[in-house]
Design a protein around this motif. Structure first.
Motif, PDB file in Angstrom:
ATOM      1  N   VAL A  65       0.850  -1.198   0.000  1.00 52.86           N
ATOM      2  CA  VAL A  65       0.000   0.000   0.000  1.00 52.86           C
ATOM      3  C   VAL A  65       0.884   1.245   0.000  1.00 52.86           C
ATOM      4  N   ASP A  66       1.912   1.262   0.840  1.00 52.36           N
ATOM      5  CA  ASP A  66       2.826   2.397   0.945  1.00 52.36           C
ATOM      6  C   ASP A  66       4.181   1.843   1.391  1.00 52.36           C
ATOM      7  N   LYS A  67       5.083   1.662   0.401  1.00 50.66           N
ATOM      8  CA  LYS A  67       6.365   1.003   0.688  1.00 50.66           C
ATOM      9  C   LYS A  67       7.217   1.835   1.640  1.00 50.66           C
ATOM     10  N   VAL A  68       7.223   3.149   1.438  1.00 43.16           N
ATOM     11  CA  VAL A  68       8.069   4.033   2.252  1.00 43.16           C
ATOM     12  C   VAL A  68       7.702   3.922   3.731  1.00 43.16           C
ATOM     13  N   ASN A  69       6.410   3.933   3.993  1.00 42.45           N
ATOM     14  CA  ASN A  69       5.953   3.888   5.389  1.00 42.45           C
ATOM     15  C   ASN A  69       5.612   2.466   5.861  1.00 42.45           C
ATOM     16  N   ARG A  70       5.988   1.489   5.040  1.00 39.52           N
ATOM     17  CA  ARG A  70       5.795   0.069   5.372  1.00 39.52           C
ATOM     18  C   ARG A  70       4.342  -0.264   5.706  1.00 39.52           C
ATOM     19  N   HIS A  71       3.474   0.116   4.798  1.00 41.08           N
ATOM     20  CA  HIS A  71       2.064  -0.261   4.938  1.00 41.08           C
ATOM     21  C   HIS A  71       1.795  -1.404   3.959  1.00 41.08           C
ATOM     22  N   TYR A  72       1.492  -2.558   4.511  1.00 33.48           N
ATOM     23  CA  TYR A  72       1.207  -3.723   3.668  1.00 33.48           C
ATOM     24  C   TYR A  72      -0.136  -4.323   4.079  1.00 33.48           C
ATOM     25  N   ALA A  73      -0.778  -4.925   3.104  1.00 38.28           N
ATOM     26  CA  ALA A  73      -2.021  -5.666   3.370  1.00 38.28           C
ATOM     27  C   ALA A  73      -1.832  -7.053   2.768  1.00 38.28           C
ATOM     28  N   ILE A  74      -2.616  -8.008   3.218  1.00 39.74           N
ATOM     29  CA  ILE A  74      -2.571  -9.311   2.553  1.00 39.74           C
ATOM     30  C   ILE A  74      -3.988  -9.749   2.177  1.00 39.74           C
ATOM     31  N   ARG A  75      -4.051 -10.464   1.063  1.00 44.15           N
ATOM     32  CA  ARG A  75      -5.301 -11.116   0.663  1.00 44.15           C
ATOM     33  C   ARG A  75      -5.107 -12.594   0.972  1.00 44.15           C
ATOM     34  N   TYR A  76      -5.928 -13.084   1.888  1.00 45.24           N
ATOM     35  CA  TYR A  76      -5.791 -14.473   2.343  1.00 45.24           C
ATOM     36  C   TYR A  76      -6.918 -15.309   1.733  1.00 45.24           C
TER      37      TYR A  76
END
Ligand code: SF4
Ligand code: SF4
Length: 141
Positions: A65-76
């Motif tokens: 979502v936002d690499k710089v601020n380390r925002h990640y989501a996952i689709r499980y």
């Protein structure tokens, strides 16, 4: 088995409490280490992708979502998951776990088997983008 032994077994069983439970009217707690639905803590995720690479069932997609601020989501994809626990073991920041309380995953529709995990604001943004893209696609009208 001799008829006498059989009759003895039957008479004993007639007066014993059944070992089975009347599920779903009676729900026992699952063991502490039971492997149910995958749970994700987005606050700890570093985006290393180890879980994606090591999942033998291709059940995890990582969304940046936002690499710089380390925002990640996952689709499980719960319908692909074999509950092997490989992703949990390999996730170094310990942001994945298999729930011992969320294990009733049966459904008559496909939708509940795809779960989007992430920070609330990131999920809202992803959903808004998806909805915008779908509304512009004539195939989805
Ligand atoms: S528990 Fe196993 S199958 Fe399920 S997502 Fe993790 S690695 Fe994949
Ligand atoms: S292994 Fe853990 S830290 Fe790495 S991408 Fe997966 S959930 Fe995030």
């Amino acid at each position: 088995m001799k008829i006498g032994a059989m009759l003895s077994d039957i008479s004993h069983s007639l007066f014993k409490k059944p070992v089975t439970q009347q599920y779903p009217y009676i729900r026992l707690e699952a063991p502490e280490r039971y492997r149910g639905k995958l749970i994700f803590d987005p606050m700890k995720c570093t985006g290393c992708q180890l879980c994606v690479k090591d999942c033998p069932s291709l059940a995890i997609d990582l969304i940046t979502v936002d690499k710089v601020n380390r925002h990640y989501a996952i689709r499980y994809h719960a319908d692909r998951c074999t509950f092997c626990g490989q992703c949990v073991v390999n996730c170094r920041p310990k942001c994945l776990s298999l729930s011992s309380t969320q294990w009733e995953l049966a459904s008559t529709t496909k939708e509940p088997f795809t779960v989007l995990y992430g920070r609330d604001e990131d999920i809202a943004a992803l959903m808004a983008t998806a909805s915008h893209e779908n509304s512009g696609n004539p195939e989805n009208c």
